[in-house]
Design a protein around this motif. Structure first.
Motif, PDB file in Angstrom:
ATOM      1  N   ASP A 152       0.806  -1.222   0.000  1.00  0.00           N
ATOM      2  CA  ASP A 152       0.000   0.000   0.000  1.00  0.00           C
ATOM      3  C   ASP A 152       0.837   1.270   0.000  1.00  0.00           C
ATOM      4  OD1 ASP A 152      -2.353  -1.483  -0.002  1.00  0.00           O
ATOM      5  OD2 ASP A 152      -2.378  -1.628   2.202  1.00  0.00           O
ATOM      6  N   ASN A 153       2.145   1.125  -0.058  1.00  0.00           N
ATOM      7  CA  ASN A 153       3.012   2.298  -0.122  1.00  0.00           C
ATOM      8  C   ASN A 153       2.912   2.891  -1.536  1.00  0.00           C
ATOM      9  OD1 ASN A 153       5.371   3.926  -0.666  1.00  0.00           O
ATOM     10  ND2 ASN A 153       6.280   3.096   1.192  1.00  0.00           N
ATOM     11  N   SER A 154       2.322   4.100  -1.629  1.00  0.00           N
ATOM     12  CA  SER A 154       2.084   4.718  -2.935  1.00  0.00           C
ATOM     13  C   SER A 154       3.119   5.768  -3.303  1.00  0.00           C
ATOM     14  CB  SER A 154       0.683   5.349  -2.955  1.00  0.00           C
ATOM     15  OG  SER A 154       0.583   6.341  -1.931  1.00  0.00           O
ATOM     16  N   GLY A 233       6.852  -8.563   8.603  1.00  0.00           N
ATOM     17  CA  GLY A 233       6.894  -7.227   9.180  1.00  0.00           C
ATOM     18  C   GLY A 233       6.573  -6.150   8.161  1.00  0.00           C
ATOM     19  N   VAL A 234       7.204  -6.232   6.985  1.00  0.00           N
ATOM     20  CA  VAL A 234       6.971  -5.240   5.931  1.00  0.00           C
ATOM     21  C   VAL A 234       5.568  -5.401   5.345  1.00  0.00           C
ATOM     22  CG1 VAL A 234       7.746  -4.386   3.682  1.00  0.00           C
ATOM     23  CG2 VAL A 234       9.434  -5.103   5.393  1.00  0.00           C
ATOM     24  N   ALA A 235       5.143  -6.635   5.165  1.00  0.00           N
ATOM     25  CA  ALA A 235       3.809  -6.882   4.599  1.00  0.00           C
ATOM     26  C   ALA A 235       2.703  -6.391   5.530  1.00  0.00           C
ATOM     27  CB  ALA A 235       3.634  -8.371   4.318  1.00  0.00           C
ATOM     28  N   GLY A 236       2.996  -6.303   6.825  1.00  0.00           N
ATOM     29  CA  GLY A 236       1.961  -5.933   7.792  1.00  0.00           C
ATOM     30  C   GLY A 236       1.954  -4.485   8.214  1.00  0.00           C
ATOM     31  N   ALA A 240       6.585   0.474   6.426  1.00  0.00           N
ATOM     32  CA  ALA A 240       7.790  -0.334   6.627  1.00  0.00           C
ATOM     33  C   ALA A 240       8.656  -0.418   5.377  1.00  0.00           C
ATOM     34  CB  ALA A 240       7.394  -1.737   7.082  1.00  0.00           C
ATOM     35  N   ILE A 241       9.939  -0.655   5.610  1.00  0.00           N
ATOM     36  CA  ILE A 241      10.907  -0.913   4.541  1.00  0.00           C
ATOM     37  C   ILE A 241      11.864  -1.992   5.034  1.00  0.00           C
ATOM     38  CG2 ILE A 241      12.501   0.907   5.339  1.00  0.00           C
ATOM     39  CD1 ILE A 241      13.250   1.376   2.377  1.00  0.00           C
ATOM     40  N   GLY A 242      12.341  -2.828   4.111  1.00  0.00           N
ATOM     41  CA  GLY A 242      13.287  -3.879   4.483  1.00  0.00           C
ATOM     42  C   GLY A 242      14.062  -4.364   3.267  1.00  0.00           C
ATOM     43  N   GLN A 253       5.874 -11.948  -3.628  1.00  0.00           N
ATOM     44  CA  GLN A 253       5.607 -10.747  -4.412  1.00  0.00           C
ATOM     45  C   GLN A 253       4.147 -10.316  -4.369  1.00  0.00           C
ATOM     46  OE1 GLN A 253       6.121 -11.379  -8.793  1.00  0.00           O
ATOM     47  NE2 GLN A 253       6.858 -13.385  -8.151  1.00  0.00           N
ATOM     48  N   ASP A 254       3.263 -11.210  -3.979  1.00  0.00           N
ATOM     49  CA  ASP A 254       1.856 -10.825  -3.828  1.00  0.00           C
ATOM     50  C   ASP A 254       1.638  -9.985  -2.573  1.00  0.00           C
ATOM     51  OD1 ASP A 254       2.555 -13.155  -2.370  1.00  0.00           O
ATOM     52  OD2 ASP A 254       0.442 -13.612  -2.046  1.00  0.00           O
ATOM     53  N   LYS A 255       2.616  -9.999  -1.649  1.00  0.00           N
ATOM     54  CA  LYS A 255       2.477  -9.273  -0.379  1.00  0.00           C
ATOM     55  C   LYS A 255       3.327  -8.007  -0.322  1.00  0.00           C
ATOM     56  CE  LYS A 255       2.376 -13.755   1.995  1.00  0.00           C
ATOM     57  NZ  LYS A 255       3.116 -14.582   2.975  1.00  0.00           N
TER      58      LYS A 255
END
Length: 337
Positions: A152-154, A233-236, A240-242, A253-255
């Protein structure tokens, strides 16, 4: 009459003796044939025994201990599974304690093979020599460290090497996304990183921060020995960044959202092609295994390493890595001899 009786008796005696001699001759011939038959049976039994012994010699068994990089793990584990189909009596145990943790065990002589997502350090090589551990270094594939953010990071469409350094460097002042780049949201950034035992951590910090193992270490960064925990962590978390190896992105890649890197020359995302041709710089790297020369004296270990190099090309692609040119695998196979 007596004369004829004597003649008849004489003829009868001769006939009986002839029959007896014939019988003795036949028995002798049968004995000879029986002897030949026994010789053939004995030869067959001997050959069977020899074949059985030969089969026992060819049948491999034992345990092969492997530990190290979680990045190399999917490849080594996949090859171990295929190897096990042909050699069911060989147990291959593959751990994921990280490149540094794997080298500690390898140097102590606890493992036959060490997975590594970075080359062995000088100090580790010195310790191995002091412990009498000689080894072969084998390159098995190429990988590209992947920068990921939440789906969701746009706002993040790419990131520069300098911006990555601002986020991850020691004593970083970055608290929000706005601190990274003007125009990005004033939202607290959540940072994820592999733990200090990971070769991925070593490689990333050296390329981005200028020195291996140098990283921020405050309340905004979460270190994890388990790459899947970084994925979760990043998917949730939208903020977040990792980073981790390319295969983990492919699996998830779907997450996750993959971030192209602007290296000052070009903006490039990691793909099998950009990793292979080196254009995904500087975050492309070799993946390696280190093999104990002493352990290679065991037929099961030698067979596994040979099998590894023969199948690495196809397995690398299956698990999301870039295979070496075939001649490179062939050169290393010759090195084993």
């Amino acid at each position: 009459m007596k004369k004829w009786g004597k003649q008849i008796m004489l003829l009868t005696l001769v006939a009986v003796m002839a029959f007896a001699l014939a019988a003795c001759g036949g028995k002798k011939e049968d004995t000879s044939n029986a002897g030949a038959g026994n010789t053939g049976t004995e030869s067959t039994q001997t050959n069977t025994a020899n074949n059985t012994n030969q089969g026992s010699e060819d049948k491999l068994s034992g345990t092969i201990e492997i530990d190290g990089s979680s990045t190399v793990y999917p490849m080594t584990e996949a090859i171990a599974e295929e190897f096990g189909k042909e050699h069911s009596d060989v147990r291959v145990s593959v751990g994921t304690s990280g490149t540094g943790g794997g080298f500690k065990r390898f140097i102590a002589g606890e493992t036959a093979i060490s997975n590594a997502s970075r080359p062995i350090k000088d100090k580790e090589a010195e310790d191995a020599k002091a412990n009498g551990v000689e080894y072969l270094e084998l390159t098995v594939a190429y990988d590209g460290l992947s920068i990921v953010v939440n789906k969701d990071n746009s706002w993040v469409d790419k990131i520069t090497l300098d911006e990555l350094k601002k986020i991850y460097e020691p004593n970083s002042k970055v608290k929000t996304w706005a601190d990274v780049r003007e125009g990005w949201p004033n939202e607290e950034i959540k940072i994820y990183s592999p733990g200090a035992d990971h070769g991925t951590f070593d490689y990333f910090t050296e390329e981005i921060n200028g020195k291996a193992q140098e990283s921020r270490n405050d309340g905004q960064i979460t270190f994890s020995a388990d790459t899947n925990a970084i994925v979760q962590g990043v998917a949730g978390d939208k903020n977040a960044i990792g980073y981790f190896g390319y295969s983990f992105f492919e699996e998830n890649q779907d997450k996750l959202k993959l971030v192209p890197v602007d290296n000052g020359t070009a903006t490039v995302a990691p793909t099998l092609d950009t990793i292979k041709d080196g254009s995904y710089a500087p975050l492309s790297r070799p993946l390696l295994i280190y093999v104990s020369k002493k352990q290679m004296e065991k037929p099961e270990v030698k067979a596994y390493v040979e099998y590894y190099l023969k199948t690495a090309g196809s397995i690398a692609e299956e698990v999301g890595y870039v295979p070496l040119p075939q001649e490179k695998y062939d050169e290393q196979l010759n090195q084993l001899k």
